[in-house]
Design a protein around this motif. Structure first.
Motif, PDB file in Angstrom:
ATOM      1  N   ALA A  81      -7.932 -69.252  44.187  1.00 52.77           N
ATOM      2  CA  ALA A  81      -7.058 -67.978  43.063  1.00 52.77           C
ATOM      3  C   ALA A  81      -6.223 -68.195  42.372  1.00 52.77           C
ATOM      4  O   ALA A  81      -6.000 -68.145  41.401  1.00 52.77           O
ATOM      5  N   ASP A  82      -5.283 -68.241  43.432  1.00 55.33           N
ATOM      6  CA  ASP A  82      -3.596 -68.716  42.661  1.00 55.33           C
ATOM      7  C   ASP A  82      -3.755 -70.299  42.034  1.00 55.33           C
ATOM      8  O   ASP A  82      -2.584 -70.110  40.687  1.00 55.33           O
ATOM      9  N   ASN A  83      -4.226 -70.926  42.690  1.00 55.73           N
ATOM     10  CA  ASN A  83      -3.211 -72.401  42.205  1.00 55.73           C
ATOM     11  C   ASN A  83      -5.439 -72.798  42.113  1.00 55.73           C
ATOM     12  O   ASN A  83      -5.605 -73.583  42.791  1.00 55.73           O
ATOM     13  N   PRO A  84      -5.853 -73.173  41.021  1.00 56.10           N
ATOM     14  CA  PRO A  84      -7.048 -73.249  40.652  1.00 56.10           C
ATOM     15  C   PRO A  84      -7.337 -74.905  40.518  1.00 56.10           C
ATOM     16  O   PRO A  84      -8.084 -75.065  40.832  1.00 56.10           O
ATOM     17  N   ASP A  85      -6.404 -75.722  40.860  1.00 54.53           N
ATOM     18  CA  ASP A  85      -5.842 -76.929  40.310  1.00 54.53           C
ATOM     19  C   ASP A  85      -5.804 -77.598  41.844  1.00 54.53           C
ATOM     20  O   ASP A  85      -5.059 -78.717  41.592  1.00 54.53           O
ATOM     21  N   ASP A  86      -5.679 -77.023  42.933  1.00 56.78           N
ATOM     22  CA  ASP A  86      -5.022 -77.162  44.244  1.00 56.78           C
ATOM     23  C   ASP A  86      -6.018 -78.541  44.582  1.00 56.78           C
ATOM     24  O   ASP A  86      -7.192 -78.148  45.536  1.00 56.78           O
ATOM     25  N   VAL A  87      -6.097 -79.588  44.328  1.00 57.19           N
ATOM     26  CA  VAL A  87      -7.183 -80.149  45.057  1.00 57.19           C
ATOM     27  C   VAL A  87      -7.081 -80.389  46.382  1.00 57.19           C
ATOM     28  O   VAL A  87      -8.405 -80.193  47.153  1.00 57.19           O
ATOM     29  N   ASN A  88      -6.054 -80.251  47.463  1.00 59.92           N
ATOM     30  CA  ASN A  88      -5.825 -80.564  48.450  1.00 59.92           C
ATOM     31  C   ASN A  88      -6.690 -79.392  49.372  1.00 59.92           C
ATOM     32  O   ASN A  88      -7.235 -78.846  50.431  1.00 59.92           O
ATOM     33  N   GLY A  89      -6.433 -78.232  48.808  1.00 56.22           N
ATOM     34  CA  GLY A  89      -7.020 -75.993  49.031  1.00 56.22           C
ATOM     35  C   GLY A  89      -8.663 -76.427  48.258  1.00 56.22           C
ATOM     36  O   GLY A  89      -9.009 -76.619  49.552  1.00 56.22           O
ATOM     37  N   TRP A  90      -9.485 -77.110  48.462  1.00 56.35           N
ATOM     38  CA  TRP A  90      -9.849 -77.210  47.393  1.00 56.35           C
ATOM     39  C   TRP A  90     -11.435 -77.938  48.819  1.00 56.35           C
ATOM     40  O   TRP A  90     -12.464 -77.655  49.280  1.00 56.35           O
ATOM     41  N   LYS A  91     -10.732 -78.777  48.924  1.00 56.22           N
ATOM     42  CA  LYS A  91     -10.890 -79.961  49.813  1.00 56.22           C
ATOM     43  C   LYS A  91     -11.167 -79.670  51.070  1.00 56.22           C
ATOM     44  O   LYS A  91     -12.256 -79.901  52.407  1.00 56.22           O
ATOM     45  N   MET A  92     -10.184 -78.554  51.108  1.00 52.99           N
ATOM     46  CA  MET A  92      -9.500 -77.854  53.063  1.00 52.99           C
ATOM     47  C   MET A  92     -10.850 -77.159  52.637  1.00 52.99           C
ATOM     48  O   MET A  92     -11.705 -76.814  54.151  1.00 52.99           O
ATOM     49  N   LEU A  93     -11.302 -76.496  51.508  1.00 56.90           N
ATOM     50  CA  LEU A  93     -12.540 -75.856  51.669  1.00 56.90           C
ATOM     51  C   LEU A  93     -13.635 -75.948  51.872  1.00 56.90           C
ATOM     52  O   LEU A  93     -14.563 -75.500  52.667  1.00 56.90           O
ATOM     53  N   GLY A  94     -13.608 -76.871  50.944  1.00 59.43           N
ATOM     54  CA  GLY A  94     -15.386 -77.742  51.666  1.00 59.43           C
ATOM     55  C   GLY A  94     -15.544 -78.350  52.881  1.00 59.43           C
ATOM     56  O   GLY A  94     -16.341 -78.069  53.548  1.00 59.43           O
ATOM     57  N   ARG A  95     -14.107 -78.751  53.581  1.00 59.23           N
ATOM     58  CA  ARG A  95     -14.383 -79.351  54.789  1.00 59.23           C
ATOM     59  C   ARG A  95     -14.459 -77.560  55.963  1.00 59.23           C
ATOM     60  O   ARG A  95     -15.803 -78.524  56.802  1.00 59.23           O
ATOM     61  N   SER A  96     -14.551 -76.452  55.267  1.00 60.12           N
ATOM     62  CA  SER A  96     -14.593 -75.841  56.403  1.00 60.12           C
ATOM     63  C   SER A  96     -15.894 -75.003  56.074  1.00 60.12           C
ATOM     64  O   SER A  96     -16.728 -74.678  56.503  1.00 60.12           O
ATOM     65  N   GLN A  97     -16.674 -75.413  55.088  1.00 54.88           N
ATOM     66  CA  GLN A  97     -17.893 -74.844  54.777  1.00 54.88           C
ATOM     67  C   GLN A  97     -18.663 -75.509  55.878  1.00 54.88           C
ATOM     68  O   GLN A  97     -20.237 -74.901  55.890  1.00 54.88           O
ATOM     69  N   MET A  98     -18.811 -77.191  55.067  1.00 50.89           N
ATOM     70  CA  MET A  98     -19.390 -77.972  55.607  1.00 50.89           C
ATOM     71  C   MET A  98     -19.207 -77.736  57.221  1.00 50.89           C
ATOM     72  O   MET A  98     -20.534 -77.614  57.517  1.00 50.89           O
ATOM     73  N   ALA A  99     -18.354 -77.220  57.530  1.00 52.26           N
ATOM     74  CA  ALA A  99     -18.224 -76.974  59.500  1.00 52.26           C
ATOM     75  C   ALA A  99     -19.018 -75.286  59.691  1.00 52.26           C
ATOM     76  O   ALA A  99     -19.912 -75.695  61.188  1.00 52.26           O
ATOM     77  N   LEU A 100     -18.636 -75.168  58.862  1.00 50.93           N
ATOM     78  CA  LEU A 100     -19.734 -73.534  59.155  1.00 50.93           C
ATOM     79  C   LEU A 100     -20.951 -73.408  58.415  1.00 50.93           C
ATOM     80  O   LEU A 100     -22.012 -72.257  58.633  1.00 50.93           O
ATOM     81  N   GLN A 101     -21.457 -74.273  58.028  1.00 48.49           N
ATOM     82  CA  GLN A 101     -22.732 -75.077  57.781  1.00 48.49           C
ATOM     83  C   GLN A 101     -22.755 -74.259  56.637  1.00 48.49           C
ATOM     84  O   GLN A 101     -24.174 -73.550  56.323  1.00 48.49           O
ATOM     85  N   GLN A 102     -22.660 -73.559  55.613  1.00 50.02           N
ATOM     86  CA  GLN A 102     -22.442 -72.957  54.809  1.00 50.02           C
ATOM     87  C   GLN A 102     -23.218 -74.276  53.230  1.00 50.02           C
ATOM     88  O   GLN A 102     -21.726 -74.083  52.515  1.00 50.02           O
ATOM     89  N   PHE A 103     -24.327 -74.904  53.069  1.00 46.96           N
ATOM     90  CA  PHE A 103     -24.045 -76.520  52.769  1.00 46.96           C
ATOM     91  C   PHE A 103     -23.751 -76.182  51.157  1.00 46.96           C
ATOM     92  O   PHE A 103     -23.911 -77.417  50.072  1.00 46.96           O
ATOM     93  N   ALA A 104     -24.504 -75.262  50.132  1.00 45.97           N
ATOM     94  CA  ALA A 104     -24.714 -74.844  48.766  1.00 45.97           C
ATOM     95  C   ALA A 104     -23.355 -74.641  49.250  1.00 45.97           C
ATOM     96  O   ALA A 104     -22.701 -75.185  47.276  1.00 45.97           O
ATOM     97  N   ASP A 105     -22.426 -73.904  48.875  1.00 42.44           N
ATOM     98  CA  ASP A 105     -21.003 -73.186  48.747  1.00 42.44           C
ATOM     99  C   ASP A 105     -20.873 -74.745  48.696  1.00 42.44           C
ATOM    100  O   ASP A 105     -18.927 -74.903  47.721  1.00 42.44           O
ATOM    101  N   ALA A 106     -20.429 -76.043  49.590  1.00 45.38           N
ATOM    102  CA  ALA A 106     -20.120 -77.139  49.675  1.00 45.38           C
ATOM    103  C   ALA A 106     -19.711 -77.763  49.107  1.00 45.38           C
ATOM    104  O   ALA A 106     -18.726 -78.708  47.982  1.00 45.38           O
ATOM    105  N   VAL A 107     -21.711 -77.723  47.940  1.00 46.58           N
ATOM    106  CA  VAL A 107     -21.681 -78.440  47.219  1.00 46.58           C
ATOM    107  C   VAL A 107     -20.462 -78.159  45.934  1.00 46.58           C
ATOM    108  O   VAL A 107     -20.112 -79.116  45.386  1.00 46.58           O
TER     109      VAL A 107
END
Length: 246
Positions: A81-107
């Motif tokens: 939210a503070d750095n919306p263009d942080d690509v690495n942060g978004w990728k980390m979020l996507g990997r975390s969501q996949m690991a937690l099986q939050q697939f719709a959020d990961a998409v």
């Protein structure tokens, strides 16, 4: 302990989007399904080893306790939210969501990553395709197949794109293309346990004859010991061939 918990989660996620669509179609353990299971488990372990986990509070790490994932995810979302263009942060979020099986959020997350990268990162295209497959539980076709092919156009030697492109090609009956893709993958030196599976499948697609095992020696022709058992040379090497049939 934390390592194996997260690896387990990654394996379950990987099996969900890699193996489940194949099982839904065949309703039996086919050679392709068995290969996907082995590959995804090995890939998940390697992925976590390479990527690691998001930063967690040092106190949790020192105590050996698992971090509060809700707190970790909230912290990561605040960072974005503070750095919306942080690509690495978004990728980390996507990997975390996949690991937690939050697939719709990961998409949604990987769609954002692709937007930031303007669709120029092959691995992001593969990650988005796998997130969609996991969310929808469908075979690799339509948009997911297009994403994987686009990834190959950007990075012809991307292992994930090569693997899943081979699966998609085989599923639609194009075994020539499937074999070509996996032959490139074999040239990237996959782990030995994966290599043998890939080689066997490629040989089958290419119509290569299987090697015949050496003829066995009749029991009455073998030297026997005092106990009546066949003698075995101390330097002998015993080998076995294992194959999965349809």
């Amino acid at each position: 302990m934390t390592f194996w918990v997260i690896v387990t989660a990654l394996c379950l996620a990987a099996l969900g989007f890699g193996a489940w669509p194949l099982y839904r179609e065949s309703r039996r353990l086919t050679p392709m399904l068995a290969m996907v299971v082995v590959f995804t488990v090995a890939f998940s372990v390697g992925l976590y080893n390479y990527v690691g986990s998001p930063n967690v509070p040092s106190a949790a790490s020192q105590s050996g306790e698992l971090p509060d994932m809700d707190a970790v995810m909230a912290s990561l979302r605040q960072r974005l939210a503070d750095n919306p263009d942080d690509v690495n942060g978004w990728k980390m979020l996507g990997r975390s969501q996949m690991a937690l099986q939050q697939f719709a959020d990961a998409v949604t997350t990987y769609e954002r990553v692709m937007e930031l990268e303007e669709g120029r990162n092959a691995q992001t295209l593969v990650d988005l395709a796998l997130a969609i497959l996991s969310r929808d539980g469908t075979p690799i076709e339509g948009r997911t197949a297009a994403l994987i092919e686009s990834a190959l156009a950007l990075e012809p030697n991307n292992p994930g794109a090569l693997f899943y492109s081979g699966v998609a090609s085989a599923n639609r009956g194009d075994t020539e293309l499937a074999a070509s893709r996996w032959e490139i993958l074999l040239g990237l030196n996959p782990p030995p346990e994966i290599r043998s599976i890939l080689e066997n499948r490629v040989a089958e697609w290419r119509g290569a004859p299987l090697e015949s095992p050496p003829p066995s020696v009749a029991a009455n022709e073998q030297p026997t010991s005092a106990a009546g058992l066949p003698e075995v040379d101390a330097d002998a090497v015993v080998t076995a061939r294992i194959a999965l049939s349809d």
